[in-house]
Design an enzyme around this catalytic site. Structure first.
Site, PDB file in Angstrom:
ATOM      1  N   GLU A  19      14.076  80.583  41.084  1.00  0.00           N
ATOM      2  CA  GLU A  19      13.679  79.359  40.394  1.00  0.00           C
ATOM      3  C   GLU A  19      12.199  79.366  40.037  1.00  0.00           C
ATOM      4  O   GLU A  19      11.808  78.918  38.960  1.00  0.00           O
ATOM      5  CB  GLU A  19      14.006  78.132  41.257  1.00  0.00           C
ATOM      6  CG  GLU A  19      15.475  77.781  41.310  1.00  0.00           C
ATOM      7  CD  GLU A  19      16.060  77.482  39.938  1.00  0.00           C
ATOM      8  OE1 GLU A  19      15.345  76.890  39.095  1.00  0.00           O
ATOM      9  OE2 GLU A  19      17.222  77.847  39.705  1.00  0.00           O
ATOM     10  N   TYR A 101      11.504  69.399  41.228  1.00  0.00           N
ATOM     11  CA  TYR A 101      12.472  70.247  40.522  1.00  0.00           C
ATOM     12  C   TYR A 101      12.957  71.398  41.407  1.00  0.00           C
ATOM     13  O   TYR A 101      14.159  71.600  41.572  1.00  0.00           O
ATOM     14  CB  TYR A 101      11.848  70.806  39.234  1.00  0.00           C
ATOM     15  CG  TYR A 101      12.677  71.918  38.646  1.00  0.00           C
ATOM     16  CD1 TYR A 101      13.747  71.637  37.810  1.00  0.00           C
ATOM     17  CD2 TYR A 101      12.412  73.257  38.953  1.00  0.00           C
ATOM     18  CE1 TYR A 101      14.548  72.653  37.291  1.00  0.00           C
ATOM     19  CE2 TYR A 101      13.197  74.279  38.443  1.00  0.00           C
ATOM     20  CZ  TYR A 101      14.261  73.978  37.608  1.00  0.00           C
ATOM     21  OH  TYR A 101      15.041  74.976  37.106  1.00  0.00           O
ATOM     22  N   ASP A 119      14.908  69.342  34.260  1.00  0.00           N
ATOM     23  CA  ASP A 119      13.897  70.109  33.540  1.00  0.00           C
ATOM     24  C   ASP A 119      13.921  69.663  32.082  1.00  0.00           C
ATOM     25  O   ASP A 119      14.598  68.684  31.732  1.00  0.00           O
ATOM     26  CB  ASP A 119      14.135  71.618  33.680  1.00  0.00           C
ATOM     27  CG  ASP A 119      15.409  72.086  32.990  1.00  0.00           C
ATOM     28  OD1 ASP A 119      16.187  71.228  32.492  1.00  0.00           O
ATOM     29  OD2 ASP A 119      15.628  73.303  32.922  1.00  0.00           O
ATOM     30  N   CYS A 173      22.826  72.270  23.146  1.00  0.00           N
ATOM     31  CA  CYS A 173      22.014  71.073  22.889  1.00  0.00           C
ATOM     32  C   CYS A 173      20.541  71.480  22.721  1.00  0.00           C
ATOM     33  O   CYS A 173      19.649  70.937  23.369  1.00  0.00           O
ATOM     34  CB  CYS A 173      22.177  70.085  24.042  1.00  0.00           C
ATOM     35  SG  CYS A 173      21.672  68.391  23.635  1.00  0.00           S
ATOM     36  N   CYS A 180      26.550  70.610  17.968  1.00  0.00           N
ATOM     37  CA  CYS A 180      27.310  69.427  18.395  1.00  0.00           C
ATOM     38  C   CYS A 180      28.824  69.613  18.265  1.00  0.00           C
ATOM     39  O   CYS A 180      29.588  69.084  19.076  1.00  0.00           O
ATOM     40  CB  CYS A 180      26.863  68.207  17.589  1.00  0.00           C
ATOM     41  SG  CYS A 180      25.109  67.802  17.804  1.00  0.00           S
ATOM     42  N   CYS A 189      28.339  61.444  23.575  1.00  0.00           N
ATOM     43  CA  CYS A 189      26.948  61.461  23.104  1.00  0.00           C
ATOM     44  C   CYS A 189      26.660  60.276  22.188  1.00  0.00           C
ATOM     45  O   CYS A 189      27.172  60.200  21.063  1.00  0.00           O
ATOM     46  CB  CYS A 189      26.666  62.776  22.380  1.00  0.00           C
ATOM     47  SG  CYS A 189      24.948  62.946  21.819  1.00  0.00           S
TER      48      CYS A 189
END
Length: 388
Positions: A19, A101, A119, A173, A180, A189
């Site tokens: 990470e 995070y 994030d 996205c 989409c 959405c």
């Protein structure tokens, strides 16, 4: 310690390392770094025994060296505290360098805690799902994103859910070209629904664009100082060495090695740059470049730009080749309250060092320049001269 506990700690440690590496770095870049890191330091206890210089060298090229310093410091803290890897967000947040995070990622992915991870990709997905037009950098808005993400997280598979949500934001996205039609949650959405009703509304309007702060422009004169033991030697048998200086242990690129350099107040011509370098080498290494017999060659190699997150650094690069004249003439003096570390490095070891990308750019420029000179004038021997 039981085998199960061993595996638990290894899992937490591996997620932590990955990470930290993945923050603002592409997965394709991280893979090789992660493998090398885990081969060298397979457990938290192995890492805790490493030196800052070792981890800096392993990290070189990933940038944001402050993160790897915290990673090393955090490993030492955990080992000193008993060695058991914490698994809750609150306990993880107590470790140096682990923010909200990273704590959420470790807790959910390694230990299946039902906690969110937010994030930039997750912010983008949620802002479009919920039509959030508030400034995504505002503290109150950030807090609301974490709250909403916490409501969405799957309690049975939180780690998989969080990674899937981040991946959705990174792929379908996306910022400027969202897919989409293929999105698995397009029916939920709100922004997509509104865009179908109002032609003035676009999915890419969300999240709200925030004007980035201007980068600070800085300038430096970099002197690649090469010391020749034999003034007539030019070829691969040369016993020449380069001077490297270790940066201070605090601040930008702390504790990393670089060629001697001087920060300039503004863009400067060749004469001004060399004057600044001469003063630096004289005050720092007792190198008096007014001794014309000491200089073998001095060439202006060119310039290059290295971009940090908040700084655009323009580096003017020169290659300064000197006679050795005995080690007694190279003596780094104490600067202020802190002694600065330096060392000689030969060409082979320099090429294998874990240099920062900025220093690597400079070194590559010098190597290309040398290759060009040698191919242009075969058999050329160095002469005692200063090339302007």
């Amino acid at each position: 310690m039981s085998g199960g506990l061993d595996e638990r700690d290894k899992r937490g440690y591996a997620v932590w390392v990955s990470e930290v590496m993945l923050q603002q770095t592409r997965v394709s870049t991280v893979i090789d770094y992660f493998k090398r890191w885990m081969n060298k330091w397979p457990t938290l206890h192995h890492l805790a025994q490493a030196s800052l210089e070792e981890v800096n060298e392993m990290w070189a090229g990933l940038g944001y060296y402050r993160r790897v310093r915290f990673l090393l410091q955090g490993a030492k803290e955990v080992v000193e505290g008993g060695g058991r890897f914490p698994e809750t967000v609150s306990d993880l947040r107590k470790i140096k360098g682990i923010g909200e995070y990273t704590a959420g990622a470790i807790a959910s992915i390694a230990f299946r805690k039902a906690v969110p991870v937010v994030d930039g990709n997750v912010v983008r997905v949620i802002s479009r799902l919920k039509t959030i037009s508030a400034n995504p950098k505002d503290a109150a808005t950030v807090k609301s994103f974490w709250k909403l993400a916490g409501q969405l997280v799957d309690p049975c598979r939180p780690g998989d859910f969080n990674q899937a949500l981040m991946e959705l934001g990174a792929t379908l996205c996306s910022l400027s070209n969202p897919g989409c039609a293929a999105c698995p949650i397009s029916a939920q959405c709100h922004v997509l629904s509104l865009s179908g009703e109002n032609e003035l509304v676009h999915v890419t309007d969300y999240p709200t664009k925030v004007v980035k702060a201007k980068q600070r422009h800085e300038f430096s004169a970099v002197s690649v100082v090469e010391i020749l033991n034999c003034q007539e030697t030019m070829g691969p048998q040369s016993s020449s060495k380069y001077i490297l200086v270790k940066r201070p242990n605090k601040g930008l690129l702390a504790g990393l090695w670089e060629f001697p350099s001087v920060l300039l107040e503004k863009e400067a011509d060749l004469t001004s740059r060399r004057k600044a370098v001469d003063n630096y080498l004289q005050s720092s290494f007792n190198l008096d470049l007014k001794e014309s017999t000491r200089i073998v060659s001095r060439e202006n190699i060119g310039e290059c730009v290295h971009v940090f997150s908040h700084i655009r650094l323009k580096m003017y690069v020169e290659l300064l080749v000197l006679h050795a004249k005995g080690n007694r003439s190279i003596d780094y003096k104490k600067q202020g309250k802190e002694s600065i570390t330096w060392k000689y490095v030969d060409n082979e070891n320099l090429g294998n060092m874990g240099l920062t990308s900025g220093v690597r750019k400079v070194y590559t420029m010098v190597q290309k320049h040398k290759q060009t000179e040698q191919s242009t004038i075969p058999g050329r021997r160095r002469k005692t001269a200063v090339r302007r």
